[in-house]
Design a protein around this motif. Structure first.
Motif, PDB file in Angstrom:
ATOM      1  N   UNK A 107     -14.274  14.188   8.643  1.00  0.00           N
ATOM      2  CA  UNK A 107     -15.203  12.766   8.372  1.00  0.00           C
ATOM      3  C   UNK A 107     -15.393  13.283   6.732  1.00  0.00           C
ATOM      4  N   UNK A 108     -15.695  14.832   6.088  1.00  0.00           N
ATOM      5  CA  UNK A 108     -16.463  15.344   5.385  1.00  0.00           C
ATOM      6  C   UNK A 108     -15.447  14.870   3.992  1.00  0.00           C
ATOM      7  N   UNK A 109     -13.987  15.176   4.441  1.00  0.00           N
ATOM      8  CA  UNK A 109     -13.470  14.994   4.052  1.00  0.00           C
ATOM      9  C   UNK A 109     -12.429  14.034   3.643  1.00  0.00           C
ATOM     10  N   UNK A 110     -13.102  12.862   3.830  1.00  0.00           N
ATOM     11  CA  UNK A 110     -12.249  11.175   3.996  1.00  0.00           C
ATOM     12  C   UNK A 110     -12.116  10.660   2.827  1.00  0.00           C
ATOM     13  N   UNK A 111     -11.856  10.013   2.011  1.00  0.00           N
ATOM     14  CA  UNK A 111     -11.719   9.199   0.437  1.00  0.00           C
ATOM     15  C   UNK A 111     -11.177   9.684  -0.261  1.00  0.00           C
ATOM     16  N   UNK A 112     -10.496  10.923  -0.673  1.00  0.00           N
ATOM     17  CA  UNK A 112      -9.560  11.315  -1.247  1.00  0.00           C
ATOM     18  C   UNK A 112      -7.971  11.147  -1.507  1.00  0.00           C
ATOM     19  N   UNK A 113      -7.093  10.577  -2.212  1.00  0.00           N
ATOM     20  CA  UNK A 113      -6.416  10.386  -2.751  1.00  0.00           C
ATOM     21  C   UNK A 113      -5.184  10.917  -3.963  1.00  0.00           C
ATOM     22  N   UNK A 114      -4.892  11.277  -3.247  1.00  0.00           N
ATOM     23  CA  UNK A 114      -3.098  11.372  -4.668  1.00  0.00           C
ATOM     24  C   UNK A 114      -2.688  10.818  -5.168  1.00  0.00           C
ATOM     25  N   UNK A 115      -2.083  10.863  -6.923  1.00  0.00           N
ATOM     26  CA  UNK A 115      -2.084   9.471  -7.513  1.00  0.00           C
ATOM     27  C   UNK A 115      -0.604   9.769  -8.309  1.00  0.00           C
ATOM     28  N   UNK A 116      -0.011   8.771  -7.882  1.00  0.00           N
ATOM     29  CA  UNK A 116       1.618   8.943  -8.639  1.00  0.00           C
ATOM     30  C   UNK A 116       2.337   9.454  -7.584  1.00  0.00           C
ATOM     31  N   UNK A 150       5.868   7.578 -14.062  1.00  0.00           N
ATOM     32  CA  UNK A 150       5.284   7.696 -14.065  1.00  0.00           C
ATOM     33  C   UNK A 150       4.331   8.829 -14.848  1.00  0.00           C
ATOM     34  N   UNK A 151       3.507   9.095 -15.758  1.00  0.00           N
ATOM     35  CA  UNK A 151       3.490  10.342 -16.876  1.00  0.00           C
ATOM     36  C   UNK A 151       2.016  11.179 -15.870  1.00  0.00           C
ATOM     37  N   UNK A 152       0.941  10.819 -15.380  1.00  0.00           N
ATOM     38  CA  UNK A 152       0.002  11.762 -15.174  1.00  0.00           C
ATOM     39  C   UNK A 152       0.256  11.959 -13.553  1.00  0.00           C
ATOM     40  N   UNK A 153      -0.519  13.395 -13.110  1.00  0.00           N
ATOM     41  CA  UNK A 153      -0.453  13.332 -11.700  1.00  0.00           C
ATOM     42  C   UNK A 153      -2.041  14.098 -11.656  1.00  0.00           C
ATOM     43  N   UNK A 154      -3.123  13.898 -10.204  1.00  0.00           N
ATOM     44  CA  UNK A 154      -4.265  14.835  -9.992  1.00  0.00           C
ATOM     45  C   UNK A 154      -4.319  14.054  -8.669  1.00  0.00           C
ATOM     46  N   UNK A 155      -6.492  13.663  -8.239  1.00  0.00           N
ATOM     47  CA  UNK A 155      -6.168  13.067  -7.224  1.00  0.00           C
ATOM     48  C   UNK A 155      -7.506  12.038  -7.728  1.00  0.00           C
ATOM     49  N   UNK A 156      -8.121  11.796  -7.344  1.00  0.00           N
ATOM     50  CA  UNK A 156      -9.339  10.299  -7.323  1.00  0.00           C
ATOM     51  C   UNK A 156      -9.908  10.105  -5.818  1.00  0.00           C
ATOM     52  N   UNK A 157     -11.495  10.588  -6.245  1.00  0.00           N
ATOM     53  CA  UNK A 157     -11.908  10.431  -5.080  1.00  0.00           C
ATOM     54  C   UNK A 157     -12.424   8.803  -4.755  1.00  0.00           C
ATOM     55  N   UNK A 158     -12.271   8.039  -4.025  1.00  0.00           N
ATOM     56  CA  UNK A 158     -12.672   6.340  -3.715  1.00  0.00           C
ATOM     57  C   UNK A 158     -13.744   6.892  -2.220  1.00  0.00           C
TER      58      UNK A 158
END
Length: 542
Positions: A210-219, A225-233
């Motif tokens: 439950x603590x770890x919910x909300x994170x997503x990887x990009x592309x 695609x030219x960028x990668x990373x993570x985003x917190x939703x």
């Protein structure tokens, strides 16, 4: 035994070879000479100082000479879905080249990176995006000697780990427990303590998820695609409180909302995990098994692991890995004779260590990219045949011999024993793997270099077969052979049905008249000797 007390005596060449086999993927003969006579503290400090030379190498390049972008880097280019597997192999070859080359400055970096890659496992077969794997590997390289706390936080948010452990799918009301489990079982506290008691509960797994919910990887493998990373939703994050068991002193992580909630809760979670009394011992135990001995007895647990863990978690050290590794590599227990030759070589230590010991120069990865590929590619596949596949381990636990009962002994089994022997034999019969580049030992150049005043046959005595044997076997084995073994190797393997004096006659004949016919009389003895030695059980341990 003083255990973690500093080893004070200046290092002999044999002790230097032991240190470099364990702290790196194996020494070159020149490196053994350079380090001999140093104290353990100075030698290990040098291995740490050299990290700055190897920490940020140029990225991998396209190694296909028929490609329009051959020799160019590809990580910064738009993602090429069609070539994702080919580029992932170029990345693997690149890392093997770093292990073998060391940029002329042996350091602890590559061996420690391999440790973390087997600890925080992700694989290309699952992730399928070479950019993700490169970023993950560079994270291990850049943070592996620093704070374990920081490394754990960063790896938790790493896009490769999010994909590999299904973190992308972890959201409120539909939590995915994979990473919440592995973060505790494999990465921080361990499943059970030495008394075989559980270190956490199933409810702790659920709360961590439950603590770890909300994170997503990009592309992830998005073509072009030219960028990668993570985003917190934050809309996918469970913002309610998370309550943990008595194993964590009934800790409550207050639920948060907003763009910083993910970072805040992960930081608090990792802080909580590392406050568990078993966490520092779990990590120190793994380091001990990797660098010193796979067998952690009660004596070692009490006199090495427990005090080392206390130092690891102490306020002055604050979970820094570097000082712990330095303390271990400079300790009395590390240089204790019972720990020399106590670990079976992994395929990397066997293959890459042999390349380095036999002085096989690594082609330049950019200027000679095709030769570099032809150098590293067979090394990679030999390692795979021997059941080690960096960046593609079979399970989240890593390679089987690093967690199964018996540990490193599992590298040798019915499937791999023949492969290991065959790998050693590849050095015996030289061949050209690329124009201007030869694989294998140049026995003739080696033995000629040992002979003083080569052409002065009448004035300078011929080197003896005993001298040749000593040079050929120098630093080949972790432990000194018994005299009976040396005599057997000289009389029964090298000389076979001839007397030892036959060597003098045969080699002097070549000195008088260097030709293929006179070379044939003794050259085969050198090949047979080395072929036998690299097939010995003593060559399989370090």
């Amino acid at each position: 035994m003083p255990y973690l007390d500093k080893y004070q005596t200046p290092l002999t060449s044999r002790q230097v070879a032991h240190l470099l086999r364990r702290a790196t993927f194996g020494p070159t003969p020149d490196e053994i000479i350079q380090f001999t006579g140093l104290t353990a503290q100075d030698a290990v400090q040098k291995l740490f100082d050299n990290v700055s030379v190897t920490a940020t190498p140029p990225p991998p390049v396209v190694m296909d000479e028929y490609s329009s972008i051959a020799g160019q880097t590809f990580m910064e280019k738009p993602f090429d879905y069609q070539r994702r597997f080919e580029y992932s192999y170029f990345l693997k070859y690149w890392w093997i080249g770093l292990m073998a080359e060391q940029n002329g400055a042996p350091s602890v970096l590559e061996k420690l990176t391999a440790f973390w890659q087997n600890h925080f496992v992700t694989t290309h077969k699952v992730v399928e995006d070479y950019r993700y794997i490169y970023r993950y590997l560079m994270l291990l390289r850049s943070k592996g000697l620093g704070s374990f706390k920081t490394l754990t936080i960063e790896i938790t948010k790493d896009p490769s780990m999010l994909v590999y452990q299904n973190g992308n799918e972890n959201e409120k009301n539909h939590p995915n427990e994979n990473y919440g489990r592995e973060l505790q079982e494999l990465f921080t506290v361990g499943q059970r303590n030495k008394a075989d008691q559980a270190n956490y509960t199933e409810e702790d797994v659920k709360q961590a998820a439950r603590v770890l919910t909300g994170w997503q990887a990009l592309n992830q493998y998005v073509n072009g695609s030219t960028t990668i990373g993570t985003v917190f939703n934050s809309s996918r994050h469970d913002s309610s409180d998370k309550k943990f068991s008595h194993h964590y002193n009934n800790k409550v992580i207050t639920g948060r909302s907003g763009p910083d909630a993910g970072d805040q809760e992960i930081n608090e979670l990792v802080e909580m995990l590392l406050s568990h009394p078993e966490a520092p011992k779990f990590i120190c135990r793994k380091l001990y098994r990797w660098y010193v001995n796979t067998n952690v007895t009660d004596q070692i647990e009490n006199n090495v692991i427990v005090p080392l863990a206390a130092f690891f978690a102490s306020p002055e050290n604050n979970f820094a890995i570097g000082p712990v590794l330095q303390k271990l590599l400079t300790s009395e227990i590390f240089f204790d004779r019972s720990n020399v030759g106590a670990i079976v070589k992994s395929p990397a230590e066997l293959a890459i260590g042999s390349l380095r010991l036999f002085k096989h120069k690594v082609p330049h990865p950019v200027k000679e990219y095709a030769a570099f590929r032809n150098y590293t590619q067979p090394t990679y596949w030999r390692m795979v045949d021997m059941q080690l596949n960096f960046l593609d381990q079979p399970l989240v636990f890593g390679s089987l011999p690093y967690y199964q009962t018996g540990y490193s002994m599992n590298w040798i089994n019915a499937s791999t024993i023949g492969m290991r022997r065959k790998m050693g034999e590849t050095f015996i019969y030289p061949y050209q793997y690329h124009q201007g580049h030869t694989y294998g030992i140049d026995f003739l150049a080696w033995v000629v270099s040992l002979q003083p005043n080569f052409s002065d046959v009448e004035g300078t005595p011929c080197i003896t077969c005993e001298q040749v044997f000593e040079e050929f076997s120098k630093n080949l084995f972790a432990n000194e052979l018994f005299q009976s073994q040396k005599d057997f190797l000289i009389d029964k393997i090298m000389m076979q049905t001839s007397t030892r004096s036959s060597w003098t006659y045969e080699f002097n004949a070549y000195r008088r008249n260097p030709s293929e016919s006179t070379k044939a009389n003794f050259y085969w003895r050198l090949q047979v000797l080395m072929k036998y030695m690299v097939g010995m059980a003593e060559f399989q341990v370090f």
